[in-house]
Design a protein around this motif. Sequence first.
Motif, PDB file in Angstrom:
ATOM      1  N   LEU A 171     -16.339 -27.527   9.343  1.00  0.00           N
ATOM      2  CA  LEU A 171     -14.905 -27.251  10.255  1.00  0.00           C
ATOM      3  C   LEU A 171     -13.815 -27.467   9.004  1.00  0.00           C
ATOM      4  O   LEU A 171     -12.795 -26.949   9.218  1.00  0.00           O
ATOM      5  CB  LEU A 171     -14.750 -28.216  11.230  1.00  0.00           C
ATOM      6  N   TYR A 172     -14.188 -28.218   8.077  1.00  0.00           N
ATOM      7  CA  TYR A 172     -13.069 -28.366   7.046  1.00  0.00           C
ATOM      8  C   TYR A 172     -12.605 -27.132   6.056  1.00  0.00           C
ATOM      9  O   TYR A 172     -11.538 -27.042   5.700  1.00  0.00           O
ATOM     10  CB  TYR A 172     -13.423 -29.637   6.116  1.00  0.00           C
ATOM     11  N   ARG A 357     -12.608 -17.334  17.952  1.00  0.00           N
ATOM     12  CA  ARG A 357     -11.670 -18.106  17.632  1.00  0.00           C
ATOM     13  C   ARG A 357     -11.596 -18.878  16.376  1.00  0.00           C
ATOM     14  O   ARG A 357     -12.644 -19.562  16.109  1.00  0.00           O
ATOM     15  CB  ARG A 357     -11.134 -18.946  18.799  1.00  0.00           C
ATOM     16  N   SER A 359      -9.952 -21.400  13.407  1.00  0.00           N
ATOM     17  CA  SER A 359      -8.911 -22.504  13.226  1.00  0.00           C
ATOM     18  C   SER A 359      -7.897 -22.153  12.068  1.00  0.00           C
ATOM     19  O   SER A 359      -7.984 -21.190  11.661  1.00  0.00           O
ATOM     20  CB  SER A 359      -9.869 -23.746  12.584  1.00  0.00           C
ATOM     21  N   ARG A 360      -7.063 -22.897  11.787  1.00  0.00           N
ATOM     22  CA  ARG A 360      -5.908 -22.742  10.747  1.00  0.00           C
ATOM     23  C   ARG A 360      -6.706 -22.396   9.218  1.00  0.00           C
ATOM     24  O   ARG A 360      -6.107 -21.874   8.374  1.00  0.00           O
ATOM     25  CB  ARG A 360      -5.076 -23.707  10.574  1.00  0.00           C
ATOM     26  N   ARG A 361      -7.836 -23.058   9.043  1.00  0.00           N
ATOM     27  CA  ARG A 361      -8.715 -22.849   7.782  1.00  0.00           C
ATOM     28  C   ARG A 361      -9.357 -21.642   7.692  1.00  0.00           C
ATOM     29  O   ARG A 361     -10.032 -21.490   6.869  1.00  0.00           O
ATOM     30  CB  ARG A 361      -9.541 -24.135   7.729  1.00  0.00           C
ATOM     31  N   TRP A 365     -14.548 -22.453  14.629  1.00  0.00           N
ATOM     32  CA  TRP A 365     -14.412 -23.528  14.994  1.00  0.00           C
ATOM     33  C   TRP A 365     -15.403 -23.805  16.102  1.00  0.00           C
ATOM     34  O   TRP A 365     -16.145 -24.752  16.215  1.00  0.00           O
ATOM     35  CB  TRP A 365     -13.330 -24.348  15.114  1.00  0.00           C
TER      36      TRP A 365
END
Length: 539
Positions: A171-172, A357, A359-361, A365
């Motif tokens: 996730l990171y 979808r 994430s901002r990274r 996610w």
Amino acid sequence: MSADNSQSGLDAPDRPGTGFEQMHRKIGFGGLLFAAMASMIGSGWLFGPLNAAKYAGPLAIVAWPLAAVLFGLLALCYSELGAMFPVSGGVVRFPQYAFGQVAGAVVGWIVYVGAVTFPAIEVEAALQYATNYLPWLTHKVTEGDTSVVVLTGPGFGVAALMMVLFTIINLYGVQVFVRANNAIMVFKLFVMFAVAVAFFATAFHVDRLTDFGGFAPEGVSGLLTAIASGGVAFAFTGFQQPVAVAGEVTNPGRNVPRAMMWGLAITSLLYCLLELAFLCGLPTEALAQGWAKVGFENDFGPLAGLATLLGLGWLAALLYIDAIVSPADCGLNWAMMNSRISYGMAENGTAPAALARLSRRGVPWIGVLVGSVIGLVLFLPFPGWQTFVGFITSAAVLSYGTGPIAHAALRRQLPDQDRPFRTLGGDLVPFLAFYAANLIVFWTGWNTVEKLLIAAAIGIVLFVVQQTRATERAGREQWIAAGWVLPWLVGLGVISYFGTFDGGTKALSFEWSFVAVLVLSAVVYALAVRTRLPRALVG
């Protein structure tokens, strides 16, 4: 198209509410090469040398390079496809490009079932070896005439924490993953090289290759069984990692093929050296009952156990550490891969759109979380490595055959498409690759193929149910284009049932079974090419 474009002309169009954003390209060649190798170098190499020797004796040395050639044929096909269409989750998207939604749904299901289970089995492998230090993690239970190692209650808790750790790292973001993976991969390679050198320097008995029943005590049959069921094929699973994350690779037209082929070559060389060192390092007492029953004290961890017998305590300690690190790192790679596969399925329209979808990274996610939850659930019916490995291998090997089929179809559908990497020989390489994949499936035996067919049937039923409720259903052309899938699956099932490997009735002789698989491969290959989607409907 340009090899550097992030999306090919065949990418799924944006759909309202799906959130199909562009994934960030941050993985270079070095990181991609290590990711490819890390996906292969997990728990397989730790168990494979002993298991392969039990099936094939000294002929196990041949099993590793032969498997490398078979997987190399598949890698050539995936190299062309991955460079041509550098998209994440490509392994499930290529069949849909060529054959439409119906074939894409069935293939995607099989690929995902195999991928989503890998993190869980690698966690179990790590904890099984960690039992040497923490005996409360696992215990043995009896199933029929055999005993297997399974997780204890506290072991389940530690396994769950490791899955959570995989989730957090994924996730990171991919950059953190690559940095962590690169450091771990350097350690894994060092340990593998140290084992081979230390065994060669301490105890290298060439007579082990000829005495105790000869070089090939079980013949060719033992060799092929070693590949399919001795952990050899399992150890190569993951070679297609660069294709799965191609949407996040810089200069994918160049880096995806190079990373896949170099990763396969380096890994196979290490495997061969380790097998040779293991065979020639065995004490005579371990072979007192022949190769089929080769064993010694602490052989639940074969390489570490042999290191102890040879007086290499420092190496045994290093191996026990690596036996935790290698499976854990491999599981981390597969955790990343399965979220990219579900991302590709969502873009195909054969899985919920939410799985695509980001994430901002730039991380899918929801796919990461779903894969982690499934992995946690799978600890319940498969609480140990031995109870898990056959199911995973069966799902993985079946999916390999779809790449060459898609390769052959897309060569005809898009002859003018830019191909930064091109395999030579026309249909020769993809057909041989398809035949190789079918052979690997067949060698696993009926007991495994039966599970494959059940898993595939579940996927087909789920797709049919989804189609009855969908507002946009697959058209007639897409059902026709998937006409090769059912004959392929049924044909493999029939040949395996009558074959000589693991559970087969042996009505079909060993020699004729190769001919039967060859004929099936030729018929299905020709049918798939003939029924492919019209060029106007590709993508």
